[in-house]
Motif scaffolding. Sequence first.
Motif, PDB file in Angstrom:
ATOM      1  N   MET A  59     -50.298 -38.385 -83.401  1.00  6.72           N
ATOM      2  CA  MET A  59     -49.458 -37.608 -84.298  1.00  6.72           C
ATOM      3  C   MET A  59     -50.276 -36.595 -85.089  1.00  6.72           C
ATOM      4  O   MET A  59     -49.753 -35.569 -85.524  1.00  6.72           O
ATOM      5  CB  MET A  59     -48.693 -38.535 -85.251  1.00  6.72           C
ATOM      6  CG  MET A  59     -47.547 -39.287 -84.583  1.00  6.72           C
ATOM      7  SD  MET A  59     -46.515 -40.144 -85.763  1.00  6.72           S
ATOM      8  CE  MET A  59     -47.306 -41.727 -85.819  1.00  6.72           C
ATOM      9  N   THR A  61     -52.538 -34.743 -83.955  1.00 12.33           N
ATOM     10  CA  THR A  61     -52.775 -33.531 -83.158  1.00 12.33           C
ATOM     11  C   THR A  61     -51.613 -32.548 -83.264  1.00 12.33           C
ATOM     12  O   THR A  61     -51.822 -31.346 -83.098  1.00 12.33           O
ATOM     13  CB  THR A  61     -52.985 -33.889 -81.679  1.00 12.33           C
ATOM     14  OG1 THR A  61     -51.794 -34.471 -81.143  1.00 12.33           O
ATOM     15  CG2 THR A  61     -54.133 -34.865 -81.519  1.00 12.33           C
ATOM     16  N   LEU A  62     -50.410 -33.048 -83.521  1.00 10.25           N
ATOM     17  CA  LEU A  62     -49.239 -32.181 -83.529  1.00 10.25           C
ATOM     18  C   LEU A  62     -49.295 -31.122 -84.635  1.00 10.25           C
ATOM     19  O   LEU A  62     -49.088 -29.930 -84.354  1.00 10.25           O
ATOM     20  CB  LEU A  62     -47.964 -33.014 -83.624  1.00 10.25           C
ATOM     21  CG  LEU A  62     -47.763 -34.031 -82.476  1.00 10.25           C
ATOM     22  CD1 LEU A  62     -46.444 -34.759 -82.660  1.00 10.25           C
ATOM     23  CD2 LEU A  62     -47.790 -33.328 -81.121  1.00 10.25           C
ATOM     24  N   ILE A  65     -52.044 -28.567 -83.705  1.00  9.58           N
ATOM     25  CA  ILE A  65     -51.603 -27.620 -82.677  1.00  9.58           C
ATOM     26  C   ILE A  65     -50.622 -26.608 -83.265  1.00  9.58           C
ATOM     27  O   ILE A  65     -50.656 -25.416 -82.942  1.00  9.58           O
ATOM     28  CB  ILE A  65     -50.954 -28.369 -81.502  1.00  9.58           C
ATOM     29  CG1 ILE A  65     -51.999 -29.194 -80.753  1.00  9.58           C
ATOM     30  CG2 ILE A  65     -50.277 -27.407 -80.545  1.00  9.58           C
ATOM     31  CD1 ILE A  65     -53.099 -28.379 -80.139  1.00  9.58           C
ATOM     32  N   GLY A  66     -49.730 -27.090 -84.149  1.00  7.60           N
ATOM     33  CA  GLY A  66     -48.788 -26.183 -84.797  1.00  7.60           C
ATOM     34  C   GLY A  66     -49.499 -25.098 -85.603  1.00  7.60           C
ATOM     35  O   GLY A  66     -49.122 -23.926 -85.551  1.00  7.60           O
ATOM     36  N   GLU A  69     -51.093 -22.604 -83.204  1.00  2.61           N
ATOM     37  CA  GLU A  69     -50.082 -21.683 -82.668  1.00  2.61           C
ATOM     38  C   GLU A  69     -49.683 -20.657 -83.723  1.00  2.61           C
ATOM     39  O   GLU A  69     -49.494 -19.479 -83.410  1.00  2.61           O
ATOM     40  CB  GLU A  69     -48.856 -22.466 -82.201  1.00  2.61           C
ATOM     41  CG  GLU A  69     -49.055 -23.209 -80.892  1.00  2.61           C
ATOM     42  CD  GLU A  69     -47.731 -23.727 -80.339  1.00  2.61           C
ATOM     43  OE1 GLU A  69     -46.672 -23.254 -80.779  1.00  2.61           O
ATOM     44  OE2 GLU A  69     -47.768 -24.598 -79.462  1.00  2.61           O
ATOM     45  N   HIS A 113     -49.452 -32.936 -72.674  1.00  2.00           N
ATOM     46  CA  HIS A 113     -48.419 -31.932 -72.906  1.00  2.00           C
ATOM     47  C   HIS A 113     -48.480 -31.314 -74.312  1.00  2.00           C
ATOM     48  O   HIS A 113     -48.459 -30.095 -74.432  1.00  2.00           O
ATOM     49  CB  HIS A 113     -47.037 -32.549 -72.669  1.00  2.00           C
ATOM     50  CG  HIS A 113     -46.777 -32.845 -71.216  1.00  2.00           C
ATOM     51  ND1 HIS A 113     -45.538 -32.695 -70.630  1.00  2.00           N
ATOM     52  CD2 HIS A 113     -47.590 -33.288 -70.215  1.00  2.00           C
ATOM     53  CE1 HIS A 113     -45.597 -33.023 -69.353  1.00  2.00           C
ATOM     54  NE2 HIS A 113     -46.838 -33.389 -69.090  1.00  2.00           N
ATOM     55  N   PRO A 114     -48.533 -32.111 -75.389  1.00  3.37           N
ATOM     56  CA  PRO A 114     -48.514 -31.486 -76.716  1.00  3.37           C
ATOM     57  C   PRO A 114     -49.764 -30.656 -76.997  1.00  3.37           C
ATOM     58  O   PRO A 114     -49.686 -29.597 -77.614  1.00  3.37           O
ATOM     59  CB  PRO A 114     -48.425 -32.682 -77.680  1.00  3.37           C
ATOM     60  CG  PRO A 114     -47.986 -33.834 -76.849  1.00  3.37           C
ATOM     61  CD  PRO A 114     -48.523 -33.583 -75.491  1.00  3.37           C
ATOM     62  N   GLN A 115     -50.929 -31.138 -76.543  1.00  5.49           N
ATOM     63  CA  GLN A 115     -52.178 -30.484 -76.899  1.00  5.49           C
ATOM     64  C   GLN A 115     -52.594 -29.368 -75.959  1.00  5.49           C
ATOM     65  O   GLN A 115     -53.290 -28.437 -76.363  1.00  5.49           O
ATOM     66  CB  GLN A 115     -53.320 -31.524 -76.947  1.00  5.49           C
ATOM     67  CG  GLN A 115     -53.125 -32.611 -77.973  1.00  5.49           C
ATOM     68  CD  GLN A 115     -52.389 -33.816 -77.411  1.00  5.49           C
ATOM     69  OE1 GLN A 115     -51.702 -33.725 -76.400  1.00  5.49           O
ATOM     70  NE2 GLN A 115     -52.536 -34.958 -78.074  1.00  5.49           N
ATOM     71  N   ARG A 118     -48.075 -27.261 -73.574  1.00  5.72           N
ATOM     72  CA  ARG A 118     -47.154 -26.408 -74.348  1.00  5.72           C
ATOM     73  C   ARG A 118     -47.860 -25.227 -75.006  1.00  5.72           C
ATOM     74  O   ARG A 118     -47.392 -24.080 -74.884  1.00  5.72           O
ATOM     75  CB  ARG A 118     -46.431 -27.234 -75.408  1.00  5.72           C
ATOM     76  CG  ARG A 118     -45.419 -26.410 -76.195  1.00  5.72           C
ATOM     77  CD  ARG A 118     -44.808 -27.206 -77.332  1.00  5.72           C
ATOM     78  NE  ARG A 118     -43.856 -26.406 -78.076  1.00  5.72           N
ATOM     79  CZ  ARG A 118     -44.181 -25.529 -79.021  1.00  5.72           C
ATOM     80  NH1 ARG A 118     -45.453 -25.327 -79.329  1.00  5.72           N
ATOM     81  NH2 ARG A 118     -43.250 -24.841 -79.656  1.00  5.72           N
ATOM     82  N   PRO A 119     -48.986 -25.421 -75.713  1.00  8.57           N
ATOM     83  CA  PRO A 119     -49.580 -24.273 -76.407  1.00  8.57           C
ATOM     84  C   PRO A 119     -50.462 -23.383 -75.535  1.00  8.57           C
ATOM     85  O   PRO A 119     -50.703 -22.235 -75.893  1.00  8.57           O
ATOM     86  CB  PRO A 119     -50.419 -24.942 -77.506  1.00  8.57           C
ATOM     87  CG  PRO A 119     -50.795 -26.261 -76.935  1.00  8.57           C
ATOM     88  CD  PRO A 119     -49.639 -26.692 -76.076  1.00  8.57           C
TER      89      PRO A 119
END
Length: 237
Positions: A59, A61-62, A65-66, A69, A113-115, A118-119
Amino acid sequence: MQLIGILMIILGFALKLDTIAVVVSAGVVTGLVANMNIVEILSTLGEAFVTNRTTCLFMLTLPVIGLCERYGLKAKAIMLIEKAKGLSTGALLSGYSFIREITIAAGVTLGGHPQFVRPLISPMAESAAIVKYGELDEKDLDKIRAHSALADNIGNFFGQNLFMANSGILLIVTTLTSLGIYADPSEKTPVDPMALTKAAIPVAIIAFVLCVGKNILLDKQLSKKYNSKNNDLGGNK
């Protein structure tokens, strides 16, 4: 009455309330119903958190990453791909899947996928197609995103068993032992993790070849559709 906590979680999620607040409140109420004092409840919650804290690390990392971005990570990835005009979407995804498979075979996890997808990977794959063909239909963008996720899944799923200390390999060994299946039944010798890893190599290679095949097919589909569309527009002009 002890199940009231479950009811609170269901109602909280259905009403889209704050997830952490709902779970903690359900835990406190369940403890009170079970005749625990507040000190015991907090101690139990704290112990559960400390014991399972590693499951919460992803969690962290989210938001990172946000922030990345927000301050240009995706834009920089797109700019990088725009400079490599000869790179196709399929070639990019095949290369990523290969890197994903090799790194996880060495015991290094890139994130998933999240790290990564997606970005970085998905925007780069979309940009590679846009550079070649111009504006894409939303349906084709979704297809590229799906192939980006596929490249990660294949590299991760089939590459992890190439590392003998991976949890998947250890789980197989433990399960076979618990079922009474041994490499040498007479001496009850457990299955060798290295033998499992060697058996996984051809499967990983086949999976990667199929992934490359799907990416080549994706390139051909995009080329056929948009080159034909561009030719029609040129003819109309």
